[in-house]
Design a protein around this motif. Structure first.
Motif, PDB file in Angstrom:
ATOM      1  N   ALA A  62     -14.951 -15.227 -26.865  1.00 16.07           N
ATOM      2  CA  ALA A  62     -14.192 -15.994 -25.945  1.00 16.07           C
ATOM      3  C   ALA A  62     -15.070 -16.609 -24.698  1.00 16.07           C
ATOM      4  N   ASP A  63     -16.143 -15.959 -24.413  1.00 18.83           N
ATOM      5  CA  ASP A  63     -17.316 -16.551 -23.413  1.00 18.83           C
ATOM      6  C   ASP A  63     -17.801 -17.695 -23.903  1.00 18.83           C
ATOM      7  N   THR A  64     -18.250 -17.658 -25.121  1.00 15.28           N
ATOM      8  CA  THR A  64     -18.983 -18.910 -25.876  1.00 15.28           C
ATOM      9  C   THR A  64     -17.761 -20.060 -25.704  1.00 15.28           C
ATOM     10  N   ALA A  65     -16.666 -19.695 -26.126  1.00 12.66           N
ATOM     11  CA  ALA A  65     -15.637 -20.772 -25.985  1.00 12.66           C
ATOM     12  C   ALA A  65     -15.437 -21.296 -24.510  1.00 12.66           C
ATOM     13  N   ARG A  66     -15.494 -20.506 -23.556  1.00 12.44           N
ATOM     14  CA  ARG A  66     -15.206 -20.827 -22.467  1.00 12.44           C
ATOM     15  C   ARG A  66     -16.431 -21.590 -21.821  1.00 12.44           C
ATOM     16  N   THR A  67     -17.718 -21.341 -22.133  1.00 14.45           N
ATOM     17  CA  THR A  67     -18.748 -22.220 -21.907  1.00 14.45           C
ATOM     18  C   THR A  67     -18.456 -23.636 -22.591  1.00 14.45           C
ATOM     19  N   LEU A  68     -18.190 -23.817 -23.774  1.00 15.55           N
ATOM     20  CA  LEU A  68     -17.869 -25.076 -24.379  1.00 15.55           C
ATOM     21  C   LEU A  68     -16.954 -25.867 -23.725  1.00 15.55           C
ATOM     22  N   LYS A  99     -27.230 -21.406 -30.188  1.00  9.93           N
ATOM     23  CA  LYS A  99     -27.837 -21.185 -28.446  1.00  9.93           C
ATOM     24  C   LYS A  99     -26.587 -20.663 -27.563  1.00  9.93           C
ATOM     25  N   VAL A 100     -25.479 -21.338 -27.443  1.00 10.63           N
ATOM     26  CA  VAL A 100     -24.274 -20.936 -26.754  1.00 10.63           C
ATOM     27  C   VAL A 100     -24.063 -19.602 -27.192  1.00 10.63           C
ATOM     28  N   PHE A 101     -23.859 -19.403 -28.394  1.00 11.92           N
ATOM     29  CA  PHE A 101     -23.498 -17.722 -28.619  1.00 11.92           C
ATOM     30  C   PHE A 101     -24.514 -16.863 -28.037  1.00 11.92           C
ATOM     31  N   ARG A 102     -25.931 -17.224 -28.388  1.00 12.96           N
ATOM     32  CA  ARG A 102     -27.020 -16.506 -27.765  1.00 12.96           C
ATOM     33  C   ARG A 102     -26.916 -16.433 -26.391  1.00 12.96           C
ATOM     34  N   ASP A 103     -26.823 -17.297 -25.698  1.00  4.22           N
ATOM     35  CA  ASP A 103     -26.774 -17.329 -24.162  1.00  4.22           C
ATOM     36  C   ASP A 103     -25.313 -16.058 -23.639  1.00  4.22           C
ATOM     37  N   SER A 104     -24.286 -16.119 -24.519  1.00  8.41           N
ATOM     38  CA  SER A 104     -23.161 -15.228 -24.191  1.00  8.41           C
ATOM     39  C   SER A 104     -23.509 -13.778 -24.404  1.00  8.41           C
ATOM     40  N   ALA A 114     -10.456 -12.116 -29.276  1.00  8.37           N
ATOM     41  CA  ALA A 114     -11.131 -13.394 -28.720  1.00  8.37           C
ATOM     42  C   ALA A 114     -10.012 -14.420 -28.281  1.00  8.37           C
ATOM     43  N   PHE A 115      -8.963 -14.491 -29.316  1.00  6.54           N
ATOM     44  CA  PHE A 115      -7.648 -15.198 -28.940  1.00  6.54           C
ATOM     45  C   PHE A 115      -7.252 -15.002 -27.412  1.00  6.54           C
ATOM     46  N   LEU A 116      -6.977 -13.666 -27.200  1.00  4.59           N
ATOM     47  CA  LEU A 116      -6.267 -13.028 -26.030  1.00  4.59           C
ATOM     48  C   LEU A 116      -6.888 -13.400 -24.889  1.00  4.59           C
ATOM     49  N   GLU A 117      -8.334 -13.120 -25.145  1.00  6.64           N
ATOM     50  CA  GLU A 117      -9.235 -12.971 -23.910  1.00  6.64           C
ATOM     51  C   GLU A 117      -9.398 -14.716 -23.591  1.00  6.64           C
ATOM     52  N   LEU A 118      -9.434 -15.427 -24.358  1.00  7.33           N
ATOM     53  CA  LEU A 118      -9.399 -16.972 -24.263  1.00  7.33           C
ATOM     54  C   LEU A 118      -8.427 -17.384 -23.629  1.00  7.33           C
ATOM     55  N   LYS A 119      -7.262 -16.987 -24.073  1.00 12.57           N
ATOM     56  CA  LYS A 119      -6.021 -17.386 -23.428  1.00 12.57           C
ATOM     57  C   LYS A 119      -5.931 -16.929 -21.746  1.00 12.57           C
ATOM     58  N   LYS A 120      -6.516 -15.773 -21.585  1.00 12.80           N
ATOM     59  CA  LYS A 120      -6.568 -15.422 -20.243  1.00 12.80           C
ATOM     60  C   LYS A 120      -7.386 -16.325 -19.334  1.00 12.80           C
ATOM     61  N   ILE A 121      -8.570 -16.655 -20.018  1.00 14.27           N
ATOM     62  CA  ILE A 121      -9.557 -17.524 -19.301  1.00 14.27           C
ATOM     63  C   ILE A 121      -8.867 -18.959 -18.914  1.00 14.27           C
ATOM     64  N   ILE A 122      -8.182 -19.572 -19.852  1.00 17.21           N
ATOM     65  CA  ILE A 122      -7.561 -20.750 -19.669  1.00 17.21           C
ATOM     66  C   ILE A 122      -6.499 -20.671 -18.463  1.00 17.21           C
ATOM     67  N   ASP A 123      -5.755 -19.485 -18.547  1.00 17.81           N
ATOM     68  CA  ASP A 123      -4.588 -19.469 -17.620  1.00 17.81           C
ATOM     69  C   ASP A 123      -5.179 -19.291 -16.264  1.00 17.81           C
ATOM     70  N   GLU A 124      -6.435 -18.452 -16.086  1.00 20.64           N
ATOM     71  CA  GLU A 124      -6.960 -18.226 -14.790  1.00 20.64           C
ATOM     72  C   GLU A 124      -7.666 -19.010 -14.253  1.00 20.64           C
ATOM     73  N   GLU A 125      -8.382 -19.814 -15.284  1.00 20.99           N
ATOM     74  CA  GLU A 125      -9.103 -20.881 -14.620  1.00 20.99           C
ATOM     75  C   GLU A 125      -8.483 -22.135 -14.801  1.00 20.99           C
ATOM     76  N   ASN A 126      -7.223 -22.343 -15.005  1.00 19.98           N
ATOM     77  CA  ASN A 126      -6.525 -23.563 -15.324  1.00 19.98           C
ATOM     78  C   ASN A 126      -7.507 -24.487 -16.015  1.00 19.98           C
ATOM     79  N   LEU A 127      -7.921 -24.188 -17.340  1.00 21.89           N
ATOM     80  CA  LEU A 127      -8.612 -25.129 -18.081  1.00 21.89           C
ATOM     81  C   LEU A 127      -7.913 -25.622 -19.170  1.00 21.89           C
TER      82      LEU A 127
END
Length: 468
Positions: A426-432, A300-305, A113-126
């Motif tokens: 990671a997807d849930t964290a991205r949504t948040l 609910k955010v977890f469920r959506d993911s 999750a940590f590795l995937e979320l790092k990629k999301i932050i980098d790729e989407e400039n969050l």
């Protein structure tokens, strides 16, 4: 979004290594170091020994708000030794411990999750700060409780985690607060036949305590539990009056204040036992943890993911593997179990009959009910909005703290579950991160649930992490 991780082999090796180490609470030296070195190899700076715990650590990435913590575990259980991939009870000859609750998977999934979320932050400039928190001693020691008590989560906005299971679902409801202690009795040794009048049996005091507690059970709440294990019998010679003996107790109730009251009642039973047979009693406080505060907003955010990303897929070989373990259980027993808050129980039971393992998302209703069992995630949930998921890693039938879970802990099925858990988190964290209003809503929900209550850690400030 394309989900990927190019280092699956490294993560699988880490999973297998953690399974092999199988270290119990606050003794996870090899396990923690393996995880730290993995993260350092990926370029992260790792802080070891946080909050006075040698086997606790964290790695931080990003900057600014929100701050999201991903909780990892890796401790094992004593008495859970078992060979891998063997569908019969077969303990290892050189070990007594085993990953009976799948925490090695929990750690690997959290890292993914940590590795995937790092990629999301980098790729989407969050803008966000993410923390991977290595939490030792969940089974015995309450590592997260020390983290919460010592203010580690004071700057954290959201905490997310998961747990291996034999169904994939969003965890809901609460779990019990728990206090653990030792009653250590000191007596006087003597010849049990020649001079019994000179002896004072510490073992008798242990037995009197257990008898008294068993009578106490009739007069406690239905959501309370008491368990014990004799940890020192005082010797193996019946003709020697035992001069020392010890028993370990777990005392559980639905809230912190209630468990404190029940704990005192149990202590009084032990005090009475010492009075009855003229022995000395030492009460050793071991650990404590509070109940979980659920957060429907995060659930609910977890469920959506989960709905978006689905569940792991299995090959025919994996299904055949799972069937060997499912066949060690009586299916009728599985069908008669209580499946709390499952929206479609008929669908789940049909899947249990027809499939070797859970292969769909099991949707649940939100719940405030306190379920039996405890977790130090509870302490985190009192100080920061917290939620967790379950992802299938085992065959149907297998349950936590069983040899079947240990045996399947190196399988490709369990690895798929751990990796998928990381993807969901990671997807849930991205949504948040992209919807800060959801974080504020989760914080407001926690505030409303607590009302005028404040977090009270059950471990006194002067008690440091320890192993008895």
């Amino acid at each position: 979004m394309v989900w990927r991780n190019n280092k699956m082999e490294d993560l699988k090796k880490l999973q297998d290594d953690l399974w092999d180490y199988a270290e119990t609470g606050f003794k996870e030296y090899k396990s923690a170091e393996a995880m730290c070195k993995y993260l350092e190899k990926k370029g992260f700076e790792v802080n070891r020994g946080i909050c006075n715990m040698d086997t606790a650590f964290d790695a931080v990435y990003g900057s600014g708000k929100p701050v999201i913590a991903i909780l990892a575990e890796y401790d094992a259980l004593d008495g859970m030794s078992q060979e891998a991939d063997v569908a019969e009870y077969k303990p290892l000859k050189d070990s007594t411990t085993g990953q009976g609750c799948g925490h090695h998977l929990l750690g690997v999934g959290a890292i993914n999750a940590f590795l995937e979320l790092k990629k999301i932050i980098d790729e989407e400039n969050l803008e966000a700060t993410i923390k991977l928190v290595g939490c030792p001693a969940e089974e015995a020691g309450s590592g997260k409780t020390y983290l919460a008590r010592d203010g580690y989560f004071d700057d954290v906005d959201i905490a997310l985690t998961w747990h291996p299971s034999n169904i994939s679902s969003v965890s809901t409801g609460s779990h019990q607060a728990c206090i653990q202690c030792y009653f250590r009795f000191k007596g006087v040794s003597s010849h049990a036949a020649g001079s019994p009048e000179l002896g004072r049996s510490a073992l008798d005091a242990v037995e009197l305590t257990n008898i008294g507690v068993n009578y106490l059970r009739e007069h406690i709440r239905s959501d309370e539990r008491i368990h014990y294990a004799i940890t020192n019998t005082g010797g193996h010679a019946p003709n020697v009056v035992q001069a020392e003996a010890e028993v370990r107790y777990f005392v559980r109730s639905s809230t912190g204040p209630r468990v404190k009251k029940l704990y005192e009642r149990v202590c009084n039973v032990a005090r009475g036992a010492a009075l009855m047979n003229d022995t000395e009693l030492e009460i050793i406080f071991d650990e404590g943890l509070v109940d979980i505060v659920p957060n429907f907003t995060l659930e609910k955010v977890f469920r959506d993911s989960f709905i978006k990303l689905g569940v792991p897929k299995y090959t025919e070989e994996e299904r055949a593997y799972a069937k060997k373990f499912k066949d060690t259980y009586d299916v009728d027993v599985l069908l008669n179990q209580t499946y709390e808050n499952v929206k479609d129980v008929k669908k789940l039971k049909k899947n249990i009959i027809e499939s070797e393992l859970n292969d769909y998302f099991v949707d649940k209703d939100h719940s405030d009910v306190c379920y039996m069992g405890s977790s130090d995630v509870g302490d985190v949930s009192w100080v920061v909005p917290t939620a967790q998921i379950n992802v299938n890693c085992f065959s149907y039938g297998a349950s936590g703290h069983s040899w079947q879970w240990v045996a399947q802990g190196k399988s490709s099925i369990s690895f798929k579950g751990a990796i998928h858990a990381g993807i969901i988190i990671a997807d849930t964290a991205r949504t948040l991160i992209k919807n800060p209003n959801l974080i504020e809503k989760a914080k407001e929900e926690l505030k409303e649930r607590l009302g005028d209550q404040e977090y009270e850690c059950l471990i006194p400030k002067d008690v440091l992490p320890h192993v008895y």
